[in-house]
Scaffold this active site. Structure first.
Site, short mmCIF file in Angstrom:
data_model
loop_
_atom_site.label_atom_id
_atom_site.label_comp_id
_atom_site.label_asym_id
_atom_site.label_seq_id
_atom_site.Cartn_x
_atom_site.Cartn_y
_atom_site.Cartn_z
CG ASP A 223 -2.20 0.88 0.94
OD1 ASP A 223 -2.14 1.74 0.04
OD2 ASP A 223 -3.21 0.73 1.65
C1 NOJ Z 1 -4.02 4.04 0.05
C2 NOJ Z 1 -5.21 3.13 0.24
O1 NOJ Z 1 -5.08 2.46 1.48
C3 NOJ Z 1 -5.36 2.10 -0.86
O2 NOJ Z 1 -6.56 1.41 -0.68
C4 NOJ Z 1 -5.30 2.74 -2.21
O3 NOJ Z 1 -5.44 1.76 -3.23
C5 NOJ Z 1 -3.98 3.47 -2.35
N1 NOJ Z 1 -3.90 4.49 -1.32
C6 NOJ Z 1 -3.80 4.10 -3.72
O4 NOJ Z 1 -4.67 5.14 -3.88
#
Ligand code: NOJ
Length: 742
Positions: A280
């Site tokens: 993430d």
């Molecule tokens: C952080 C989020 O936790 C995740 O779900 C998301 O896909 C990413 N950012 C990218 O935007």
């Protein structure tokens, strides 16, 4: 005759070849191609494939040109921009490796569908799959070839704002929905230019955050991890999900993005899955903040050796993580180039599978000229509307107040969400636009035309203390036969970084509901929110309550069709509604304990100041008709543990409307060597019944539905009695049982 047989044989043979053998050939082909390409790559180029940058900008274009980027979180700049960037990768880099363009396509791209928690309320995986097909089509038409969805985190704590992004509290329902969405996004062949790669996230147990605080610690047993949180991921893997995102949270002392056990032992060794793992957003860099990695290089080492292939946004907050640290680590001999190759292979294979080497660009003309069914506006709107209708949960309908007769003369429509086109999109609405939203006001007008006078007033804002419009609202309400109040949350109150301690309806909205109720006018409350709210007063006093979550583009049409009876509601909540935040975590899948609650016995497991029971249980939702369940029966009273048994029940529509019902099957292992939940959802069927009709609904119960993990975490079916419960929610069930013999 002979000729006929020969033709039949040839048809069968070519079918078998294309169905079973071709994919194998194609797979082998990719392997050879991947190896050939890999052999030409420098270490820098390899590491480049493991780096994901954020956004279209000159700095990233420069990095792409130098082969230092394998994928881009692209946002929604449109196909021309996507093609221009892709051209840099394909034509201006040494090896011409195309980019993956990732995006958060969570519940639609242009066409916005209900938020995932609402989609789960439909208990209609086929429809959910279709919505994902449309989302894939629209996203692909603008350059996205990889979505960071479905989010499959089980969430049993509505304080956690991200509960809106998933399918609720139950591992079985979560798995069914995860499978449907992966199939919808990916189809059978990712080379199809209307399909995109899916990514199940956030691996794993992110939804178990302590206190519902986002990004927080999760400390759970391996049993809970395996039986609950891992289930939907496993289902996604079984359905060929192309990628998985590692989560932010600490999991039992080892952060999820540095967790060798979950990322390698479970995913690779146990499940034999060979897709791509992406972190993430800077979750590898954050290993330093967890105080689990000494510094960024150590973080790169831990994340990579645990099993994360791609570092997302590893350079935007904390300095570089995979680049340049992986190279240093290889040069120091701490990570082997073979290990790097393994990750690069997976990334390249994903690109081959997506057909990007043959066809890296968005075929703008194709999408413009061949929208087909999936790209056609009327089809998209019809799926969005159907899904929105099926996502609505009717919580209360005293004296059959609903549906409202269409010939009603006048209605007062009041509330800050009654003519709102922005919040109803819900969080993560990609390229969705408020202009495409049908508000409740518009939806009611669309349905009732000019025959009904509709008086709309906002009444108050969603989240402040301004009650200056109350008097006007009350005066209006008094003049009407019916008030429809639309209240709830702002969309930004759920989603990422949107944890809450207070789940009451925000601002002065509940006060407004009370004041209008006091006028004595019949009142219907429509709720919009990204999580179940605590609505005790409303639940006690207001005769009709409709839970609409956030329904996306077709909000108003769907709600109007439900309120006025064009659609008989069938949604069932995928999450338990608490009476108060003090009851959280609250979910149906609980253990018996040594002192199950007895009202009159103080020394049993309960609260002094609240019932244990929820306000509305999991699986609950009313219809305008009534369904009667009876005659539950097994075809055998006992089986051997490798055998199966069938349970059947008669479901009768005893009311005045045709309607759909979600028939739910729960199983309880009465006694076991490991304590088991009081019940577990193991199957459901959504059926349609005309008034007066009866349907026999049968479920085949196989041994995997009876098994659990023994003390050594091996699946086992233990002999003994199993209670089988069927009904329209997790509480109102009829029961039978059977025995599994030695
Ligand atoms: C952080 C989020 O936790 C995740 O779900 C998301 O896909 C990413 N950012 C990218 O935007």
């Amino acid at each position: 005759m002979l000729l006929k047989n020969l033709i039949a044989f040839l048809i069968l043979f070519s079918f078998l070849l294309s169905e079973f053998l071709f994919p194998v050939f194609a797979q082998e082909n990719y392997d050879a191609k991947v190896e050939e390409l890999l052999s030409k790559m420098t270490l820098d180029e390899k590491i480049g494939q493991l780096v994901q940058k954020i956004g279209v900008n000159q700095e990233n274009e420069k990095l792409i040109r130098s082969g230092k980027v394998g994928s881009l979180l692209i946002g929604t700049p449109g196909p021309e921009v996507a093609n221009r960037i892709q051209k840099i990768a394909v034509e201006e880099t040494r090896l011409g490796i195309p980019l993956l363009f990732a995006n958060d396509v969570i519940h639609g791209y242009h066409t916005i569908f209900p938020i995932p928690l609402a989609e789960a309320s439909s208990w209609n995986p086929e429809l959910v799959k279709r919505a994902s097909e449309i989302a894939a089509f629209e996203a692909a038409s603008e350059g996205t070839n990889w979505t960071f969805a479905p989010m499959v985190d089980i969430a049993r704590d509505p304080r956690w704002g991200r509960i809106m992004e998933g399918f609720g509290e139950d591992p079985f329902l979560g798995s069914v929905m995860a499978s449907a969405r992966v199939k919808g996004f990916q189809g059978d062949d990712l080379r199809d230019k209307t399909k995109i790669a899916a990514c199940s996230k956030h691996y794993v147990a992110y939804g178990g955050a302590e206190g519902g605080r986002d990004y927080n610690t999760v400390d759970i047993s391996e049993r809970t991890l395996r039986e609950v949180y891992l289930q939907p991921f496993h289902a996604a893997v079984d359905n060929g999900v192309a990628s998985i995102m590692s989560a932010f949270n600490d999991l039992n002392g080892i952060p999820a993005s540095g967790n060798y056990f979950t990322l390698t032992e479970v995913l690779r060794n146990e499940w034999k899955w060979d897709g791509v793992v992406i972190s993430d957003w800077n979750s590898i860099g954050e290993l330093v903040k967890h105080r689990f990695a000494k510094n960024k290089e150590d973080a790169a080492f831990i994340g990579f050796t645990a099993g994360v292939d791609i570092d997302m946004a590893g350079d935007t907050i904390d300095g570089n993580i995979y680049s340049p640290h992986l190279k240093n680590l290889v040069e120091q001999g701490l990570i082997s180039e073979d290990k790097i190759n393994e990750s690069v292979r997976r990334v390249l294979k994903m690109k081959y599978k997506l057909g990007l080497f043959e066809d890296p660009y968005v075929d703008i003309e194709f999408f413009k000229n061949n929208p087909g069914k999936i790209g056609g506006k009327s089809y998209k709107d019809s799926i969005a509307l159907q899904l929105a209708k099926e996502s609505i949960v009717l919580l209360k309908n005293e004296n059959n107040l609903l549906p409202v007769k269409k010939n009603i003369k006048s209605i007062a429509l009041i509330g800050p969400l009654a003519n709102n086109s922005e919040d109803v999109l819900g969080m993560w609405s990609a390229a969705g636009k408020p202009d495409d939203v049908v508000t409740v006001l518009q939806g009611i007008k669309n349905l009732l035309g000019n025959n009904t006078e509709i008086n709309y007033l906002k009444g108050c804002n969603i989240n402040d203390n301004d009650s200056s419009d109350f008097n006007a609202s009350i005066e209006i309400a008094k003049q009407f036969d019916l008030v429809i109040l639309v209240v709830g949350e702002e969309r930004k109150m759920s989603g990422e970084a949107a944890s809450k301690t207070d789940l009451n309806i925000p601002g002065v909205q509940e006060e407004l509901v009370k004041r209008i109720y006091e006028t004595g006018v019949l009142t219907v409350v429509v709720l919009m929110n990204g999580r179940p709210l605590t609505i005790n007063w409303i639940s006690e006093n207001i005769p009709a309550i409709v839970e609409a979550w956030f329904l996306g583009d077709q909000t108003g049409n769907a709600i109007a069709q439900v309120l006025f009876g064009d659609y008989n509601p069938s949604g069932k909540s995928p999450v338990t509604f608490p009476r108060s935040t003090g009851q959280i975590p609250i979910y149906y899948y609980q253990k018996s304990t040594g002192r199950p609650i007895i009202e009159e016995d103080k020394y049993t497991s309960k609260y002094l100041d609240s019932p244990n029971t929820p306000l509305y249980p999991f699986g609950y939702g009313l219809s305008y008709t009534t369904f009667n369940y009876n005659n539950i029966r097994m075809d055998k009273n006992s089986i051997d543990k490798n055998d199966f048994v069938t349970v059947s029940v008669d479901v009768v529509n005893t009311g005045k409307f045709e309607g759909e019902e979600v028939v739910q099957l729960y199983i309880q292992d009465e006694f076991a060597s490991i304590t088991r939940p009081v019940k577990e959802l193991k199957g459901f069927q959504k059926i349609n019944l005309k008034t007066g009709d009866t349907k026999i609904v049968s479920f085949k119960i196989t041994s995997d539905m009876l098994s659990f993990l023994d003390k050594d975490m091996n699946p086992v079916v233990e002999p003994g009695k199993f209670n089988i419960m069927i009904g329209g929610n997790s509480v109102d069930l009829i029961t039978t049982s059977f025995e599994v013999t030695e």
